[in-house]
Design a protein around this motif. Structure first.
Motif, mmCIF file in Angstrom:
data_model
loop_
_atom_site.group_PDB
_atom_site.id
_atom_site.type_symbol
_atom_site.label_atom_id
_atom_site.label_comp_id
_atom_site.label_asym_id
_atom_site.label_seq_id
_atom_site.Cartn_x
_atom_site.Cartn_y
_atom_site.Cartn_z
ATOM 1 N N ILE A 133 -7.595 -1.082 -3.295
ATOM 2 C CA ILE A 133 -6.834 -2.126 -3.986
ATOM 3 C C ILE A 133 -5.420 -1.630 -4.281
ATOM 4 C CG2 ILE A 133 -6.810 -3.630 -6.001
ATOM 5 C CD1 ILE A 133 -9.791 -3.035 -6.284
ATOM 6 N N SER A 134 -4.450 -2.534 -4.159
ATOM 7 C CA SER A 134 -3.066 -2.119 -4.387
ATOM 8 C C SER A 134 -2.861 -1.752 -5.850
ATOM 9 C CB SER A 134 -2.101 -3.234 -4.000
ATOM 10 O OG SER A 134 -2.237 -4.297 -4.910
ATOM 11 N N TRP A 135 -1.921 -0.813 -6.059
ATOM 12 C CA TRP A 135 -1.609 -0.385 -7.417
ATOM 13 C C TRP A 135 -1.177 -1.566 -8.275
ATOM 14 C CZ3 TRP A 135 -3.090 2.859 -10.645
ATOM 15 C CH2 TRP A 135 -3.275 4.217 -10.359
ATOM 16 N N ALA A 136 -0.476 -2.540 -7.673
ATOM 17 C CA ALA A 136 -0.007 -3.683 -8.448
ATOM 18 C C ALA A 136 -1.196 -4.392 -9.089
ATOM 19 C CB ALA A 136 0.773 -4.640 -7.560
ATOM 20 N N ALA A 137 -2.244 -4.648 -8.296
ATOM 21 C CA ALA A 137 -3.424 -5.326 -8.829
ATOM 22 C C ALA A 137 -4.155 -4.436 -9.829
ATOM 23 C CB ALA A 137 -4.359 -5.725 -7.689
ATOM 24 N N ASN B 207 2.220 -1.738 -0.384
ATOM 25 C CA ASN B 207 3.517 -1.161 -0.756
ATOM 26 C C ASN B 207 4.179 -1.929 -1.905
ATOM 27 O OD1 ASN B 207 5.958 0.121 -0.850
ATOM 28 N ND2 ASN B 207 6.622 -0.491 1.198
ATOM 29 N N TYR B 208 4.575 -1.190 -2.934
ATOM 30 C CA TYR B 208 5.222 -1.801 -4.094
ATOM 31 C C TYR B 208 6.677 -1.342 -4.207
ATOM 32 C CZ TYR B 208 6.218 -2.833 -8.998
ATOM 33 O OH TYR B 208 6.793 -3.281 -10.161
ATOM 34 N N PHE B 209 6.906 -0.055 -3.954
ATOM 35 C CA PHE B 209 8.235 0.541 -4.109
ATOM 36 C C PHE B 209 9.254 -0.110 -3.172
ATOM 37 C CE2 PHE B 209 11.093 4.414 -3.875
ATOM 38 C CZ PHE B 209 11.425 4.410 -5.217
ATOM 39 N N GLY B 210 8.910 -0.275 -1.901
ATOM 40 C CA GLY B 210 9.827 -0.835 -0.904
ATOM 41 C C GLY B 210 10.322 -2.236 -1.277
ATOM 42 N N PRO B 211 9.405 -3.209 -1.452
ATOM 43 C CA PRO B 211 9.843 -4.560 -1.794
ATOM 44 C C PRO B 211 10.619 -4.614 -3.113
ATOM 45 C CG PRO B 211 7.450 -4.484 -1.479
ATOM 46 C CD PRO B 211 7.968 -3.133 -1.184
ATOM 47 N N LEU B 212 10.253 -3.754 -4.064
ATOM 48 C CA LEU B 212 10.950 -3.732 -5.346
ATOM 49 C C LEU B 212 12.431 -3.435 -5.134
ATOM 50 C CD1 LEU B 212 10.524 -3.770 -8.478
ATOM 51 C CD2 LEU B 212 10.324 -1.301 -8.357
#
Lengths: 312, 274
Positions: A133-137, B207-212
Motif C-alpha cells: 500500500i502506498s505511504w499516502a494511504a 510515488n509521492y515525492f515526485g508528484p509533490l
C-alpha cells in the motif's frame, strides 16, 4: 590492459580490450548501452554534479544566482534546525533497523516453524499486505486509527489499560508513533528477506546441532544467525538507507515537522529549504550532507561486514 | 499431547493473532467506508457495517477528479515500468554479452549511482524540467524513472547465469544481437523480468515525492497526492476520505493476492541477489 594473451574462447570476458572486430562490438555496445548511459548522464550524473555546483551558490530560482563559495556549508555548522533534523533522522533510522531486524528474524523463524499451510499462508499474507500500500494511504489511515476521539487503535489501547497520548501533537510521542507505523508498513519486506535467507540455511546443520543437544537458543545463536549473517547484513543496510531518507509519512502526518520539530527529518528539511523557502543553494548543500552520511554509513557497514559476516 | 505439540499450537495461535492485528487497520478502513455517516466512528468500532452503504464512494468524485487521477497514475506507472524494463534489458545485454572499450568502468560508474539518493538530484532535475517546460506534465515523472540502475544490475546478473554457449550456437546460425536478446535471453529470464516489473510498477504507482514536486494542476495529479489533499478537508466528511483510501487500497490488495507468489519472490530475490 595489454592483449598479450589471446583469449582461449571468443566469448571470454576481457575488460575493455580492443580486439579484432572491436569496432563492431563498440557500435553494438553503444546501441545497447547507449540509451541507459544517456539517461544516466541526464538524470543521475548530471544532476549529481549540478547539485555539488549549486551548493556553492546562493539562488532563489528567480533572481540570478550568485557565487558564495563555502558559505552554505559554513551556515550549516550553526543551523540548530539542521542538527535537530539530523538527530531525529538518526533516531528514526536506528530504531527502524533494530525493530526491523529483530522483528523480521523472529517472524521468519516463527512462520518457518508453522506446520499448518493455511496458517502459514495467512500470516505471510497479512504481514506483507501493508507493504504494497502506498505511504499516502497508510499515513492517512493511521492518522485515523490513532485519532484521540474516534480512533480504533486509541479505543483498544485504552481497553487494555494503556492511556495513549495524543500521538501527533505530543513532542515526545510523535516520532515513536511514526516509527511504529513504519514498522507496520515495512516489516513485510524485512520478513520476506529474512525468510528467504533462513531457507538457505542447510536443514542438516540445524538438525545436527539438535542431535548434539543444542537447545533452541543455542541453535539460533550458534548456527542460524551466523549462517544468515549475509542476509541480516543486507537487511540492515537496506533498512538504514531507506529509513534515513524517510519523507512520505512524516510529511503527510506532520506536515510542518510536528510538534516542536520533533518529527522533522533531514529530507523533509531539504524539501522545506529547496521547495518552500527556495534556498536552492542551501538545500543542495543539505543534499550533499545526506549523500556523504549515506556513503560513510554504507562504507562502515561493509567494513564491519568483513569482520563478522559469515562467508560460505 | 506432548509439550512440543502444545508449543506448536501456541506458536500458531500467537502468529495468527499477530496477523489479525496487522490486518485490523485495513479491515476497520473497509468497514468504515461502507458504514453510513451517522454510524461511522461509533465506539466500539463497527466491524461489520450495518446497514451497508455505497454512498460514501459516490462522494469521492465531488471532491477530487478521482478517475482522472487514477488514469494519470496508471499512465505514469505503465510508461515508467515498460520503458525502464526495455532500457535495462538492452543495457544488461551490453554489459553481459558485448565487449567494448570501457565496459567495466561504465558499469562501475552506474553502480556507484545506486548510492545517490533521489533527494540529492531532485533540485537539478526540477530545474531541468522547468527549462524543458515539463513541470506539471506527467513526463516529468516518468522520464527520470526510465533509468533504473538496480534493474540493469539485476538483469545483468541474471543473464550471466545463462550459458554463453547458447549465444555462440545462435551466432553460428546467423542470429544477431537483437535476436539473441529478445528471442533467447528474454524468454529465459521470465522470473527476473516479472520481479523487476512488479517492483517498478509498485514504486511508480505509490510515488509521492515526485508528484509533490513536479505537479500542481489537479487534472495532472496522481492518486497519492489526491488522497492527501482530501485529508485537508475540502468540505468532505471523514467517511468519504475512508471511501477514497479504500478505493485506492483495495485494487492494490486484490492485484497483490493474484500475483502474490511473483510479488514475494521479487522481494526475496532482490534481497538475495542484491
Amino acid at each position: 590492459m595489454t592483449a598479450t594473451v589471446a583469449p582461449v574462447r571468443p566469448s571470454r570476458d576481457i575488460d575493455g580490450t580492443p580486439r579484432a572486430g572491436g569496432r563492431s562490438q563498440w557500435l553494438a555496445g553503444s546501441i545497447f548501452v547507449g540509451p541507459a548511459l544517456l539517461l544516466f548522464v541526464i538524470f543521475v550524473l548530471g544532476p549529481f554534479i549540478a547539485a555539488i555546483v549549486l551548493s556553492l551558490f546562493s539562488w532563489d530560482m528567480l533572481t540570478p544566482a550568485t557565487f558564495s563559495g563555502l558559505k552554505n556549508f559554513k551556515a550549516m555548522l550553526s543551523d540548530d534546525l539542521l542538527y535537530k533534523a539530523l538527530g531525529n533522522t538518526f533516531v528514526f533510522a536506528l530504531a527502524s533497523v533494530v525493530t526491523h531486524l529483530i522483528g523480521g528474524l523472529l517472524l521468519a523463524l516463527g512462520v518457518d516453524a508453522l506446520r499448518s499451510r493455511a496458517a502459514s499462508y495467512f500470516v505471510r499474507t497479512s504481514l506483507f499486505f501493508p507493504f504494497v500500500i502506498s505511504w499516502a494511504a497508510v499515513a492517512l489511515l493511521w492518522k485515523y486509527v490513532l485519532d484521540p476521539t474516534f480512533g480504533m487503535g486509541t479505543y483498544y489501547l485504552t481497553k487494555i489499560g494503556f492511556n495513549p497520548p495524543d500521538w501527533f501533537t505530543d513532542p515526545s510521542w510523535a516520532l515513536p508513533a511514526i516509527i511504529g507505523i513504519d514498522w507496520w508498513h515495512t516489516i513485510g519486506f524485512t520478513f520476506v528477506i529474512m525468510l528467504a535467507g533462513l531457507q538457505t540455511v542447510p536443514g542438516q546443520l540445524i538438525e545436527a546441532a539438535r542431535v548434539d543437544g543444542c537447545g533452541w537458543w543455542q541453535r539460533l545463536w550458534h548456527v542460524i544467525i551466523p549462517m544468515m549473517s549475509p542476509t541480516i547484513f543486507f537487511a540492515a543496510v537496506i533498512t538504514f538507507i531507506g529509513a534515513f531518507q524517510i519523507f512520505d509519512p512524516v510529511q503527510i502526518i506532520t506536515p510542518n515537522g510536528g510538534p516542536e520539530n520533533s518529527t522533522l527529518t533531514i529530507v523533509m528539511y531539504l524539501y522545506q529549504k529547496g521547495f518552500q523557502a527556495f534556498q536552492v543553494g542551501y538545500a543542495s548543500s543539505v543534499a550533499i550532507l545526506v549523500f556523504v552520511i549515506m556513503a560513510i554509513v554504507t562504507a562502515l557497514q561493509f567494513w564491519f561486514a568483513r569482520r563478522w559476516v559469515h562467508q560460505s | 499431547m506432548t509439550g512440543r505439540q502444545l508449543g506448536r499450537i501456541a506458536l500458531t495461535l500467537v502468529l495468527v493473532v499477530l496477523g489479525l492485528i496487522m490486518l485490523a487497520p485495513l479491515i476497520w478502513l473497509i468497514s468504515e467506508s461502507l458504514t453510513k455517516e451517522s454510524d461511522a466512528f461509533d465506539l466500539p468500532p463497527n466491524w461489520i457495517p450495518h446497514p451497508f452503504t455505497w454512498a460514501n464512494f459516490r462522494g469521492i468524485t465531488d471532491l477530487i477528479p478521482f478517475w482522472r487521477m487514477a488514469l494519470n497514475s496508471l499512465i505514469v506507472a505503465v510508461i515508467s515500468t515498460a520503458g525502464s524494463i526495455l532500457v535495462s534489458l538492452l543495457a544488461a545485454y551490453g554489459f553481459s554479452r558485448l565487449r567494448f572499450a570501457g565496459r567495466e568502468r561504465i558499469f562501475s560508474l552506474l553502480l556507484v549511482a545506486l548510492m545517490v539518493p533521489v533527494q540529492m538530484t531532485i533540485i537539478p532535475i526540477f530545474i531541468l524540467m522547468r527549462n524543458l517546460g515539463l513541470v506539471d506534465h506527467l513526463a516529468a515523472l516518468w522520464l527520470p524513472a526510465l533509468i533504473n540502475v538496480f534493474s540493469i544490475f539485476f538483469f545483468r546478473q541474471y543473464f550471466n547465469t545463462i550459458p554463453r554457449d547458447l549465444d555462440e550456437a545462435a551466432t553460428l546460425d546467423g542470429a544477431g544481437h537483437g535476436w539473441i536478446l529478445f528471442r533467447m535471453l528474454v524468454p529465459l529470464s521470465g522470473p527476473a523480468i516479472a520481479a523487476m516489473t512488479i517492483l517498478s510498477f509498485e514504486a511508480a504507482w505509490n510515488n509521492y515525492f515526485g508528484p509533490l514536486i513536479f505537479l500542481s494542476d489537479p487534472q495532472k495529479m496522481t492518486l497519492p497526492i489526491g488522497l492527501v489533499t482530501l485529508q485537508a478537508g475540502q468540505g468532505g466528511s471523514s467517511v468519504v476520505v475512508f471511501a477514497a483510501i479504500t478505493a485506492v487500497v483495495v485494487p492494490v490488495l486484490v492485484v497483490f493476492l493474484v500475483f502474490q507468489r511473483a510479488f514475494v519472490a521479487s522481494v526475496a530475490s532482490a534481497g538475495l541477489r542484491g
